[in-house]
Write a protein that holds these residues in place. Sequence first.
Motif, PDB file in Angstrom:
ATOM      1  N   VAL A 204      48.695  44.858  42.160  1.00 39.72           N
ATOM      2  CA  VAL A 204      48.428  46.291  42.031  1.00 39.72           C
ATOM      3  C   VAL A 204      48.385  46.875  43.434  1.00 39.72           C
ATOM      4  O   VAL A 204      47.538  46.490  44.250  1.00 39.72           O
ATOM      5  N   THR A 205      49.293  47.791  43.728  1.00 35.29           N
ATOM      6  CA  THR A 205      49.433  48.316  45.085  1.00 35.29           C
ATOM      7  C   THR A 205      48.716  49.652  45.248  1.00 35.29           C
ATOM      8  O   THR A 205      48.566  50.415  44.297  1.00 35.29           O
ATOM      9  N   GLY A 206      48.285  49.933  46.478  1.00 37.52           N
ATOM     10  CA  GLY A 206      47.624  51.194  46.778  1.00 37.52           C
ATOM     11  C   GLY A 206      46.114  51.058  46.776  1.00 37.52           C
ATOM     12  O   GLY A 206      45.551  50.145  46.175  1.00 37.52           O
ATOM     13  N   SER A 207      45.448  51.999  47.452  1.00 41.78           N
ATOM     14  CA  SER A 207      43.994  51.936  47.614  1.00 41.78           C
ATOM     15  C   SER A 207      43.232  52.776  46.598  1.00 41.78           C
ATOM     16  O   SER A 207      42.001  52.812  46.622  1.00 41.78           O
ATOM     17  N   GLN A 208      43.936  53.445  45.709  1.00 42.09           N
ATOM     18  CA  GLN A 208      43.279  54.280  44.705  1.00 42.09           C
ATOM     19  C   GLN A 208      42.377  53.445  43.808  1.00 42.09           C
ATOM     20  O   GLN A 208      42.687  52.309  43.457  1.00 42.09           O
ATOM     21  N   GLY A 209      41.235  54.015  43.426  1.00 42.83           N
ATOM     22  CA  GLY A 209      40.369  53.354  42.467  1.00 42.83           C
ATOM     23  C   GLY A 209      41.053  53.263  41.112  1.00 42.83           C
ATOM     24  O   GLY A 209      41.862  54.124  40.746  1.00 42.83           O
ATOM     25  N   VAL A 210      40.746  52.216  40.353  1.00 43.36           N
ATOM     26  CA  VAL A 210      41.409  51.974  39.074  1.00 43.36           C
ATOM     27  C   VAL A 210      40.376  51.903  37.957  1.00 43.36           C
ATOM     28  O   VAL A 210      39.340  51.242  38.094  1.00 43.36           O
ATOM     29  N   LYS A 211      40.682  52.587  36.838  1.00 42.70           N
ATOM     30  CA  LYS A 211      39.858  52.519  35.636  1.00 42.70           C
ATOM     31  C   LYS A 211      40.722  52.037  34.476  1.00 42.70           C
ATOM     32  O   LYS A 211      41.766  52.614  34.196  1.00 42.70           O
ATOM     33  N   ILE A 212      40.266  50.984  33.817  1.00 40.06           N
ATOM     34  CA  ILE A 212      40.993  50.398  32.689  1.00 40.06           C
ATOM     35  C   ILE A 212      40.010  50.184  31.541  1.00 40.06           C
ATOM     36  O   ILE A 212      38.896  49.705  31.751  1.00 40.06           O
ATOM     37  N   ASP A 245      44.037  46.255  47.685  1.00 41.41           N
ATOM     38  CA  ASP A 245      43.479  47.338  48.492  1.00 41.41           C
ATOM     39  C   ASP A 245      42.649  48.339  47.699  1.00 41.41           C
ATOM     40  O   ASP A 245      42.144  49.313  48.273  1.00 41.41           O
ATOM     41  N   SER A 246      42.508  48.142  46.404  1.00 39.22           N
ATOM     42  CA  SER A 246      41.757  49.102  45.583  1.00 39.22           C
ATOM     43  C   SER A 246      40.307  49.172  46.047  1.00 39.22           C
ATOM     44  O   SER A 246      39.653  48.152  46.255  1.00 39.22           O
ATOM     45  N   ALA A 247      39.799  50.405  46.174  1.00 36.09           N
ATOM     46  CA  ALA A 247      38.432  50.604  46.655  1.00 36.09           C
ATOM     47  C   ALA A 247      37.400  50.463  45.547  1.00 36.09           C
ATOM     48  O   ALA A 247      36.224  50.188  45.815  1.00 36.09           O
ATOM     49  N   SER A 248      37.824  50.668  44.305  1.00 35.53           N
ATOM     50  CA  SER A 248      36.897  50.540  43.184  1.00 35.53           C
ATOM     51  C   SER A 248      37.663  50.103  41.947  1.00 35.53           C
ATOM     52  O   SER A 248      38.861  50.357  41.807  1.00 35.53           O
ATOM     53  N   LEU A 249      36.943  49.434  41.047  1.00 34.02           N
ATOM     54  CA  LEU A 249      37.544  48.945  39.812  1.00 34.02           C
ATOM     55  C   LEU A 249      36.546  49.120  38.678  1.00 34.02           C
ATOM     56  O   LEU A 249      35.399  48.676  38.777  1.00 34.02           O
TER      57      LEU A 249
END
Length: 418
Positions: A204-212, A245-249
């Motif tokens: 998963v690329t990029g530093s954006q936080g992810v919500k699943i 690189d994700s800042a939050s999950l």
Amino acid sequence: MPVLGHNPTFTDSGIALFAGGDYTAKGGSAEAEGLLVVGGNATFAKSGGVFNVGRVGMGSGIIPKSGDVMLAVGGDLSVDKGVTLDVGHGLTSGPKYGGSVRVGGKLDVKGQLETNGGQSPDGLGKEAALKPNAGFGATIKKESASLGALKATGKTEKQGGSVTFKGSGQGGLQVFEISAADINDVSTFTFESIPGDSSVVVNVTGSQGVKISPMAVGFNGDRVDVYSSSKFGEAASRILYNFEDSASLTLGGGGNFMGSVLAPAASADITASTNGRLYVGGDLTTRGSGNESHNYPWNGTPPFSCEPGEPGEPEKPEVPSTPTPTPSTPEEPGTPEEPEMPGTPEEPGTPSEPGEETPSAEPSEPSAEPSQTPEEPKKEGDLATTGAGSTMMIGVAAALVLAAGGAIAFMARRRRSA
């Protein structure tokens, strides 16, 4: 890998859950299977009842040996009033018993700490408490970067709230790539054309936080996120998501997230149940309604496999002779409060149409109930209370994934009509 059950199946000294920062269990969260390592403080402040660590009521059965460390905390360990932290429940066959706890800071127990014969020293200092895993934060960062540098071998297709990962058809590690923006809010995951015993990594690329909010997972034509699936353990141990690189999950909802998670830069908030290894570099908070963490080692690379033993091959536990005298069976902890029914996640989008290459097996229709009742335990003492034979929790999980079942069933009907 084993399907979910009540009894220990393999011994495993590898880390099952890692938080480089603080670990907090609150709400109705239920259990953490395997070795839990916390770099900062660990706080067990759920809304009353039992939280199991090490051995759990229902899981993979892949746990440390009796008496070994099952909870290592670099900072302080707190157990709130009304909470029982139960470590290594029912492990009474010897020569060692229960599960041990090591604390770098101070131990503050206002509720109960049950180690069932294990040790619980505190004031050790961070490095000594975490030994031999004091440098694990650097390990996951290095491994995440190594996996993230791999070139994609398969195709990724997203449509609405669904994503399909289609393998190359060739043997070896299957590598997929998807941006954090694209995987955000996905709820249905489908893996197609994954060869033989090949492992899978999703970068998963990029530093954006992810919500699943996971609702349904298909793997080579099988619905694998329901507890009745015979491929449950296989899928959980073959998939890894690398959030380099994700800042939050956030793993929300009340469904099953299938596969290991590697997120060295993230803090994580969990209400879903996880099935795999879970490694985050920041804080880890679990606060769901009966959600559980099941220990399924990823079989892709040695650093994340079971130890000791060959990578990906946990060793069978020895069955020692009964010691004399035999310690009494630990008392059964009090029954936890009945968790609230989690809200139903949003309906996932229709999955993308499969390509020309059709998987050999068609997706099966999901079942609202497990196809068989788990066997009663035959060894290693009584079951842990939380999650043990939890018919109610299985029913809740099954109900939550029914809505998403239509997505995979839709694919099956299209294939039959093709």
